[in-house]
Design an enzyme around this catalytic site. Structure first.
Site, PDB file in Angstrom:
ATOM      1  N   GLY A   1       0.797  -1.452  -0.302  1.00  0.00           N
ATOM      2  CA  GLY A   1       0.228  -0.275  -0.204  1.00  0.00           C
ATOM      3  C   GLY A   1       0.920   0.963   0.093  1.00  0.00           C
ATOM      4  CB  CYS A   2       0.118   5.029  -1.324  1.00  0.00           C
ATOM      5  SG  CYS A   2      -1.551   5.166  -0.730  1.00  0.00           S
ATOM      6  CE1 TYR A   3      -1.204   8.399   4.873  1.00  0.00           C
ATOM      7  CE2 TYR A   3      -3.122   6.831   3.979  1.00  0.00           C
ATOM      8  CZ  TYR A   3      -3.067   7.895   4.438  1.00  0.00           C
ATOM      9  OH  TYR A   3      -3.648   8.956   4.340  1.00  0.00           O
ATOM     10  CB  THR A   4       2.613   0.435   4.043  1.00  0.00           C
ATOM     11  OG1 THR A   4       2.245  -0.322   2.226  1.00  0.00           O
ATOM     12  CG2 THR A   4       1.281   0.085   4.748  1.00  0.00           C
TER      13      THR A   4
ATOM     14  CB  CYS B   1       5.138   6.671   2.556  1.00  0.00           C
ATOM     15  SG  CYS B   1       6.821   7.822   2.726  1.00  0.00           S
TER      16      CYS B   1
END
Length: 351
Positions: free
Chosen positions: A149-152, A154
């Protein structure tokens, strides 16, 4: 030439895969799958493809698609890929899934946080978590890649070296992250309307965001023990980008002193020195989303707070590229033995 199919091509991440692959010298998209726009021209949905892509959108028939391509990207809601994939399909093609269906190894944890029943748990164990800089060797032989995922992406990459080297107390780790509105997808939602988002910043999914167990699981592998964090995402009024600011208590050395700035930088360089897409910023320079926009780069900076004995770690990515489509193409390159950066040498766009 690698033939690729995209299921979910008319979502933001799917369209970004199409954009990146259009310029890829060794891959081409031959199937633009879409549940909502079957038989409509892809370029009528995304006008930036006008007179560039003439194909019409097809359905999400993975069985038929597996006969025509080498790799399938599934940029779809949770549950769809798990409901479509089977052993016969996996014997024919590689699958890079941008949903969470195969990211979390504990089926019960997945079902608890996502609120759905996993439809193909038999493939969870073999699926490889596609964080390229960390799991590169495992990705090479995978049949299913679980694109992070995107948050993960980063959050994990920003803290990973310090967790791995046991320089921070993971029990104190707090992640505050801000994302542009494209992270919420293209579906019509009142909360994402211009008037609802503009001139405002809001936290959401407080103590309940479903990327939390994904971050905890992956950092747990790095730590060699269970990790539990506080993760709070925020929605900000911009199109794309994620900035994660992470806080943790530094573990003191045997003499009671804190790790030095040089030791922290050395830990980051140990893992990222040769990573093309991770840029460790100079001392006193901190990540900004504008300097990674539309690119596959991760910018990382840090600051030691001597007064509190804590460290502030900061990372920035483009949520649609490194946080989704770019990383998916990076995974494809690894799977097919290509230069990892092929098709991804985009200079960030500014302004």
């Amino acid at each position: 030439m690698i033939k690729a199919g995209i299921i979910g091509s008319t979502g933001y991440a799917g369209a970004e895969i199409a954009r990146i692959l259009h310029s890829h010298p060794m891959a081409e998209v031959v199937w633009y799958g879409s549940h909502s726009y079957i038989d409509e021209r892809f370029s009528s949905i995304y006008g930036n493809f006008f007179e560039i892509v003439d194909e019409k959108c097809l359905d999400d028939n993975m069985e038929e698609l597996s006969e025509k391509v080498d790799v399938i990207f599934t940029a779809t809601p949770q549950g769809l890929c798990a409901g479509l994939v089977n052993e016969d399909i996996l014997k024919k093609v590689k699958i890079i899934d941008l949903s969470a269906d195969f990211r979390i190894k504990d089926k019960d944890v997945y079902e608890k946080w996502y609120g759905i029943t996993h439809k193909s748990p038999q493939f969870i164990k073999e699926a490889v978590y596609g964080l390229c800089e960390i799991n590169r060797e495992d990705i090479k032989n995978a049949r299913i890649v679980a694109n992070p995922g995107c948050y993960t992406t980063c959050s994990i990459l920003t803290a990973y070296p310090l967790v791995k080297e046991k320089l921070i107390d993971t029990g104190t780790l707090i992640v505050d992250a801000l994302s542009g509105t494209s992270g919420a997808g293209r579906g019509a939602k009142v909360a994402n309307l211009f008037c609802e988002v503009n001139e405002s910043v809001k936290p959401y999914g407080v103590a309940s965001h479903r990327h939390t167990p994904e971050i905890e699981e992956q950092l747990g592998y790095a730590a060699g023990s269970e990790v539990m964090i506080n993760f709070t995402p925020h929605l900000i009024p911009m199109n794309r980008g994620i900035l994660a600011t992470e806080y943790a208590t530094l573990i003191k050395k045997k003499d009671g002193s804190l790790p030095t700035k040089e030791e922290i930088r050395s830990a980051y360089e140990k893992y990222y020195k040769d990573e093309k897409f991770i840029r460790l910023l100079p001392d006193g320079v901190y990540p900004e989303t504008r300097w990674v926009e539309t690119s596959n780069y991760v910018d990382i900076g840090f600051k030691i707070d001597e007064r509190t004995g804590r460290i502030i770690m900061m990372g920035a990515i483009d949520n649609l590229v490194k946080g989704a489509a770019g990383q998916a193409v990076q995974n494809m390159n690894i799977l097919f033995g290509l230069e990892e950066s092929m098709g991804l040498d985009m200079v960030p766009v500014f302004p």
